[in-house]
Scaffold this motif. Structure first.
Motif, PDB file in Angstrom:
ATOM      1  N   ASP A 134      77.334  29.448  48.288  1.00  0.00           N
ATOM      2  CA  ASP A 134      76.068  29.983  49.437  1.00  0.00           C
ATOM      3  C   ASP A 134      75.297  30.763  49.186  1.00  0.00           C
ATOM      4  OD1 ASP A 134      77.312  29.082  51.882  1.00  0.00           O
ATOM      5  OD2 ASP A 134      78.488  31.248  52.506  1.00  0.00           O
ATOM      6  N   ILE A 135      75.235  31.294  47.763  1.00  0.00           N
ATOM      7  CA  ILE A 135      74.330  32.147  47.277  1.00  0.00           C
ATOM      8  C   ILE A 135      73.596  30.732  46.321  1.00  0.00           C
ATOM      9  CG2 ILE A 135      74.269  33.640  45.347  1.00  0.00           C
ATOM     10  CD1 ILE A 135      76.888  35.066  46.455  1.00  0.00           C
ATOM     11  N   ILE A 136      74.237  30.201  45.752  1.00  0.00           N
ATOM     12  CA  ILE A 136      72.831  28.752  45.179  1.00  0.00           C
ATOM     13  C   ILE A 136      72.342  28.610  46.171  1.00  0.00           C
ATOM     14  CG2 ILE A 136      73.132  27.249  43.877  1.00  0.00           C
ATOM     15  CD1 ILE A 136      76.565  27.801  42.332  1.00  0.00           C
ATOM     16  N   LEU A 137      72.655  27.865  46.713  1.00  0.00           N
ATOM     17  CA  LEU A 137      71.163  27.549  48.052  1.00  0.00           C
ATOM     18  C   LEU A 137      70.268  28.856  48.533  1.00  0.00           C
ATOM     19  CD1 LEU A 137      73.842  25.723  50.418  1.00  0.00           C
ATOM     20  CD2 LEU A 137      72.527  24.683  49.198  1.00  0.00           C
ATOM     21  N   GLU A 138      70.818  29.961  48.555  1.00  0.00           N
ATOM     22  CA  GLU A 138      70.096  30.421  48.623  1.00  0.00           C
ATOM     23  C   GLU A 138      68.696  30.600  47.603  1.00  0.00           C
ATOM     24  OE1 GLU A 138      68.696  31.917  51.904  1.00  0.00           O
ATOM     25  OE2 GLU A 138      70.152  31.178  53.149  1.00  0.00           O
ATOM     26  N   VAL A 139      69.347  31.335  46.909  1.00  0.00           N
ATOM     27  CA  VAL A 139      68.899  31.057  44.950  1.00  0.00           C
ATOM     28  C   VAL A 139      67.462  29.785  45.146  1.00  0.00           C
ATOM     29  CG1 VAL A 139      68.885  31.348  42.531  1.00  0.00           C
ATOM     30  CG2 VAL A 139      70.827  33.109  44.318  1.00  0.00           C
ATOM     31  N   GLU A 140      67.993  29.211  45.246  1.00  0.00           N
ATOM     32  CA  GLU A 140      67.475  27.745  45.463  1.00  0.00           C
ATOM     33  C   GLU A 140      65.986  27.678  46.708  1.00  0.00           C
ATOM     34  OE1 GLU A 140      70.440  24.648  44.169  1.00  0.00           O
ATOM     35  OE2 GLU A 140      69.805  24.652  45.956  1.00  0.00           O
ATOM     36  N   LYS A 141      66.708  28.150  47.149  1.00  0.00           N
ATOM     37  CA  LYS A 141      65.486  28.432  49.129  1.00  0.00           C
ATOM     38  C   LYS A 141      64.314  29.139  48.078  1.00  0.00           C
ATOM     39  CE  LYS A 141      67.468  28.490  52.827  1.00  0.00           C
ATOM     40  NZ  LYS A 141      67.260  29.103  53.395  1.00  0.00           N
ATOM     41  N   LYS A 142      65.542  30.621  47.812  1.00  0.00           N
ATOM     42  CA  LYS A 142      64.162  31.496  47.404  1.00  0.00           C
ATOM     43  C   LYS A 142      63.147  31.015  46.632  1.00  0.00           C
ATOM     44  CE  LYS A 142      63.772  36.786  46.296  1.00  0.00           C
ATOM     45  NZ  LYS A 142      64.647  37.994  46.559  1.00  0.00           N
ATOM     46  N   TYR A 143      63.739  30.769  45.059  1.00  0.00           N
ATOM     47  CA  TYR A 143      63.104  31.144  43.827  1.00  0.00           C
ATOM     48  C   TYR A 143      62.269  29.608  43.549  1.00  0.00           C
ATOM     49  CZ  TYR A 143      64.486  35.788  42.796  1.00  0.00           C
ATOM     50  OH  TYR A 143      64.802  36.966  43.059  1.00  0.00           O
ATOM     51  N   GLY A 144      62.855  28.105  44.686  1.00  0.00           N
ATOM     52  CA  GLY A 144      61.867  27.212  44.630  1.00  0.00           C
ATOM     53  C   GLY A 144      63.239  26.278  42.755  1.00  0.00           C
ATOM     54  N   VAL A 145      63.937  26.679  43.149  1.00  0.00           N
ATOM     55  CA  VAL A 145      64.536  25.852  41.648  1.00  0.00           C
ATOM     56  C   VAL A 145      65.696  25.778  42.144  1.00  0.00           C
ATOM     57  CG1 VAL A 145      64.006  27.977  40.142  1.00  0.00           C
ATOM     58  CG2 VAL A 145      65.981  28.454  41.616  1.00  0.00           C
ATOM     59  N   GLU A 146      66.578  24.696  41.038  1.00  0.00           N
ATOM     60  CA  GLU A 146      67.815  23.516  41.691  1.00  0.00           C
ATOM     61  C   GLU A 146      68.767  24.346  40.895  1.00  0.00           C
ATOM     62  OE1 GLU A 146      69.192  19.128  40.896  1.00  0.00           O
ATOM     63  OE2 GLU A 146      66.380  19.358  41.209  1.00  0.00           O
ATOM     64  N   ILE A 147      69.779  24.765  40.896  1.00  0.00           N
ATOM     65  CA  ILE A 147      71.368  24.777  40.435  1.00  0.00           C
ATOM     66  C   ILE A 147      71.718  23.343  40.339  1.00  0.00           C
ATOM     67  CG2 ILE A 147      72.379  26.469  40.107  1.00  0.00           C
ATOM     68  CD1 ILE A 147      70.969  28.315  41.572  1.00  0.00           C
ATOM     69  N   THR A 148      72.167  22.846  39.552  1.00  0.00           N
ATOM     70  CA  THR A 148      72.931  21.804  39.705  1.00  0.00           C
ATOM     71  C   THR A 148      74.322  22.519  38.723  1.00  0.00           C
ATOM     72  OG1 THR A 148      72.880  21.016  36.787  1.00  0.00           O
ATOM     73  CG2 THR A 148      71.015  20.051  38.410  1.00  0.00           C
ATOM     74  N   ASP A 149      75.414  21.276  39.834  1.00  0.00           N
ATOM     75  CA  ASP A 149      77.044  21.428  39.727  1.00  0.00           C
ATOM     76  C   ASP A 149      77.310  22.005  38.457  1.00  0.00           C
ATOM     77  OD1 ASP A 149      77.166  21.085  42.237  1.00  0.00           O
ATOM     78  OD2 ASP A 149      77.716  18.926  42.412  1.00  0.00           O
ATOM     79  N   ASP A 150      76.452  20.901  36.788  1.00  0.00           N
ATOM     80  CA  ASP A 150      76.831  21.306  36.013  1.00  0.00           C
ATOM     81  C   ASP A 150      76.439  22.819  34.886  1.00  0.00           C
ATOM     82  OD1 ASP A 150      74.473  19.990  36.105  1.00  0.00           O
ATOM     83  OD2 ASP A 150      74.274  19.887  33.572  1.00  0.00           O
ATOM     84  N   LEU A 151      76.005  23.693  35.510  1.00  0.00           N
ATOM     85  CA  LEU A 151      75.509  25.148  35.672  1.00  0.00           C
ATOM     86  C   LEU A 151      76.612  25.974  35.766  1.00  0.00           C
ATOM     87  CD1 LEU A 151      71.542  24.833  36.245  1.00  0.00           C
ATOM     88  CD2 LEU A 151      72.870  24.279  33.824  1.00  0.00           C
ATOM     89  N   PRO A 152      76.654  26.528  34.978  1.00  0.00           N
ATOM     90  CA  PRO A 152      77.308  28.112  35.801  1.00  0.00           C
ATOM     91  C   PRO A 152      77.384  29.013  35.643  1.00  0.00           C
ATOM     92  CG  PRO A 152      77.667  27.933  33.052  1.00  0.00           C
ATOM     93  CD  PRO A 152      76.702  26.706  33.659  1.00  0.00           C
TER      94      PRO A 152
END
Length: 83
Positions: A45-63
């Motif tokens: 949930d946090i990852i999705l919100e961070v991606e939306k807010k900052y326009g970044v993509e956090i892939t599954d391989d990033l810890p």
């Protein structure tokens, strides 16, 4: 840590605080998410919100286990996008 990274840490702590009803100060003092009882679905949930807010993509391989991880990922991706 520079001031921009510290600002990102604070902003992400505020975002997590709002999403998961946690104290921002406590997140900043103890940046490991699991120490606050956050589980994998919470982190997603946090990852999705961070991606939306900052326009970044956090892939599954990033810890992403800490506020520092989020700040580093955001900073690196914003740097790449600016180049």
């Amino acid at each position: 840590m520079d001031s921009y990274t510290n600002r990102l840490r604070y902003d992400v702590a505020c975002l997590i605080s709002d999403l998961k009803n946690l104290e921002t100060f406590q997140l900043l003092r103890q940046p490991h998410l699991e120490k606050h009882g956050l589980e994998l679905l919470d982190v997603v949930d946090i990852i999705l919100e961070v991606e939306k807010k900052y326009g970044v993509e956090i892939t599954d391989d990033l810890p992403v286990f800490t506020l520092d991880d989020f700040a580093h990922i955001i900073e690196m991706q914003q740097y790449r996008q600016a180049s």
